[in-house]
Design a protein around this motif. Structure first.
Motif, PDB file in Angstrom:
ATOM      1  N   ALA A  55     -31.787  -2.231  29.142  1.00 46.10           N
ATOM      2  CA  ALA A  55     -32.380  -1.698  30.372  1.00 46.10           C
ATOM      3  C   ALA A  55     -31.456  -1.932  31.566  1.00 46.10           C
ATOM      4  N   ILE A  56     -30.833  -3.115  31.621  1.00 43.03           N
ATOM      5  CA  ILE A  56     -29.918  -3.424  32.725  1.00 43.03           C
ATOM      6  C   ILE A  56     -28.709  -2.503  32.686  1.00 43.03           C
ATOM      7  N   SER A  57     -28.202  -2.216  31.476  1.00 36.31           N
ATOM      8  CA  SER A  57     -27.047  -1.323  31.347  1.00 36.31           C
ATOM      9  C   SER A  57     -27.379   0.091  31.803  1.00 36.31           C
ATOM     10  N   ARG A  58     -28.674   0.441  31.811  1.00 35.80           N
ATOM     11  CA  ARG A  58     -29.095   1.775  32.240  1.00 35.80           C
ATOM     12  C   ARG A  58     -29.583   1.802  33.688  1.00 35.80           C
ATOM     13  N   GLY A  59     -29.455   0.672  34.390  1.00 37.26           N
ATOM     14  CA  GLY A  59     -29.778   0.702  35.816  1.00 37.26           C
ATOM     15  C   GLY A  59     -30.850  -0.255  36.277  1.00 37.26           C
ATOM     16  N   ALA A  60     -31.509  -0.981  35.373  1.00 40.99           N
ATOM     17  CA  ALA A  60     -32.554  -1.920  35.794  1.00 40.99           C
ATOM     18  C   ALA A  60     -31.943  -3.129  36.491  1.00 40.99           C
ATOM     19  N   SER A  61     -32.728  -3.788  37.312  1.00 37.85           N
ATOM     20  CA  SER A  61     -32.287  -4.994  38.007  1.00 37.85           C
ATOM     21  C   SER A  61     -32.760  -6.217  37.262  1.00 37.85           C
ATOM     22  N   ILE A  62     -31.855  -7.166  37.019  1.00 41.46           N
ATOM     23  CA  ILE A  62     -32.248  -8.397  36.318  1.00 41.46           C
ATOM     24  C   ILE A  62     -33.253  -9.179  37.132  1.00 41.46           C
ATOM     25  N   ASN A  63     -33.198  -9.045  38.483  1.00 44.18           N
ATOM     26  CA  ASN A  63     -34.156  -9.735  39.326  1.00 44.18           C
ATOM     27  C   ASN A  63     -35.578  -9.288  39.071  1.00 44.18           C
TER      28      ASN A  63
END
Length: 475
Positions: A461-469
């Motif tokens: 998900a992060i690699s596709r644009g999600a924020s880890i925060n």
């Protein structure tokens, strides 16, 4: 949906004695904003409207129904509970409002927890890489904008916010490297660390899981005075922290009762942040953006009722339906307090049944108690309404951790069958009627996934644009 009939209220008209004069100013500000919520809201609306139109009358300016702007561009901006990325407009003044809100947190916490100015804090902060819209505008999460701004990088020393994480590690866009270095620095300063935290609870849970998975490598770095070869960027510019490894042998809301039980948490919306309206839940399903929808102002919501949040902001959003369903749990002075119920349309359903996230969480907690004799716990879970067969049924995916033996034997099939039954017993009467009497819903199924599956899901998900925060496992 059942509505609470007993509404807790806060008898005191002020938050309490401040720890110091600086805190006293902040607490007085909170009290004033809360006590004059309706007047503050009218002033905010007038300021917003004066930017674009001559009329500043609340009655005439709000004579149009709420709209849903097509803000669904895929971007690295914040992820939502529904798993959709949205591109929100923002302006420079937004950082000033954010900083003001952040400055109110410690004065409230000081009312309940003494000694926050002692020692250091292991706080996890993260940024995301920047992208450009087709029109050339910079796109990045609000928190990233704040951490990259001079507001954050040039912040004056504050003993209440003395953190172990070096700024360069925070500004590293690689989430693994950033987490690794921040965790490593926290362990190095472990004798000084008195508190641990993150902006979002989900981020703190991720940090705990990260430590479970990588503690051996972190310990080797500390013992050997080396730094993992995986870290190529986040250690730069942090000579007093990360390079010490080589020298050694290595929103929008405020909880006014931060020490209450998690199940009792309610938030007070700060009325100076935006203009807030509320769509009664019974009207939310039928509202399509046209006609008279009878929105309710912040100061006029009713205790015990549930509403969908609608906002008008300084940033250009006009009557935007956020998608959060909130319940009014009480009042502090004139300001209502809200509890987050769920995201709109986030329901597990096969037929006429409707299972929301809170109910699913309760069912998982009940069933997971059957795992205790096996030293096993549910690390993460998600669900799916499987409708490719007749009848359809719920599929719940569990990732388990067996304490003391990560690669050990998982509980057997008989135990998992009992867990399935325990979950079904906790679900609502409509589900149980369809499941047992009507036979229109098939038996609930629990599928076990291998360890680390949900970590990989988050990384994807992060690699596709999600924020880890802000990433949260879609339930």
């Amino acid at each position: 949906m059942a509505v609470e009939t007993t509404i807790p209220t806060t008898a005191s008209t002020s938050l309490g004695p401040a720890a110091n004069e600086k805190d006293a100013d902040k607490l007085r500000f909170i009290d004033e904003v809360i006590a004059n919520a309706d007047a503050v809201q009218e002033k905010v609306l007038a300021e917003i409207l004066s930017q674009k139109r001559p009329s500043t009358s609340r009655s005439t300016s709000l004579a149009v129904p709420p709209t849903v702007p097509p803000l669904r561009l895929r971007s690295p901006c914040s992820g939502t509970s529904a798993g959709e990325w949205k591109l929100m407009p923002t302006i420079k003044e937004e950082l000033d409002l954010r900083q003001l809100l952040y400055s109110l947190l410690i004065p409230v916490m000081n009312l309940y927890v003494p000694g926050l100015n002692k020692g250091k804090a292991l706080h996890f902060y993260f940024v995301k890489s920047e992208t450009r819209t087709p029109g050339g505008l910079l796109a990045r999460p609000v928190l990233t904008s704040y951490y990259k701004s001079e507001h954050f990088k040039s912040r004056p020393y504050d003993p209440y916010n003395a953190i172990t994480s070096p700024t360069h590690a925070i500004l590293c866009a690689d989430s693994f490297q950033s987490m690794y270095v921040q965790m490593l620095c926290g362990l190095l300063h472990r004798l000084e660390v008195l508190r641990v935290g993150a902006i979002f609870a989900s981020c703190l849970l991720h940090a705990i899981r990260f430590l479970q998975l990588h503690w051996e490598e972190l310990a080797r770095d500390i013992a050997a005075g080396s730094l993992s070869p995986k870290i190529t960027d986040a250690s730069r510019g942090a000579p007093n922290d990360v390079h010490r490894v080589r020298l050694l042998r290595v929103l929008l809301r405020l909880n006014l009762r931060p020490m209450c039980k998690p199940s009792e948490v309610s938030y007070t919306i700060m009325s100076n942040m935006a203009y807030f309206e509320f769509l009664p839940l019974e009207l939310a399903a039928t509202c399509k953006g046209d006609g008279d929808v009878h929105l309710v102002d912040l100061a006029r919501v009713e205790g015990g009722k549930e509403y969908e949040l609608v906002i008008t902001t300084y940033l250009g959003l006009y009557r935007y339906r956020v998608g959060d369903i909130l319940r009014v749990t009480g009042f502090h002075n004139a300001a209502p307090q809200f509890r987050f119920v769920r995201r709109k349309n986030m329901l597990l359903s096969v037929e006429s049944d409707k299972t929301d996230q809170a109910e699913l969480q309760k069912a998982v907690e009940s069933a997971s108690r059957l795992l205790e004799p096996y030293n096993a716990t549910v690390v993460e879970y998600t669900s799916h309404a499987f409708t490719k067969t007749i009848p359809g049924h719920y599929v719940i995916y569990w990732e388990l951790l067996v304490k003391g033996s990560p690669q050990g034997m998982m509980p057997g099939g008989e135990v998992m069958e009992r867990c399935c039954l325990a979950m079904e017993e906790e679900l609502n009467t409509v589900y149980r009627q369809s499941r047992v009497a009507d036979g229109s819903i098939g038996p609930l199924e629990i599928r076990l996934v291998r360890g680390g599956t949900f970590e990989e899901l988050m990384d994807n998900a992060i690699s596709r644009g999600a924020s880890i925060n802000q990433y949260k496992v879609p339930r």
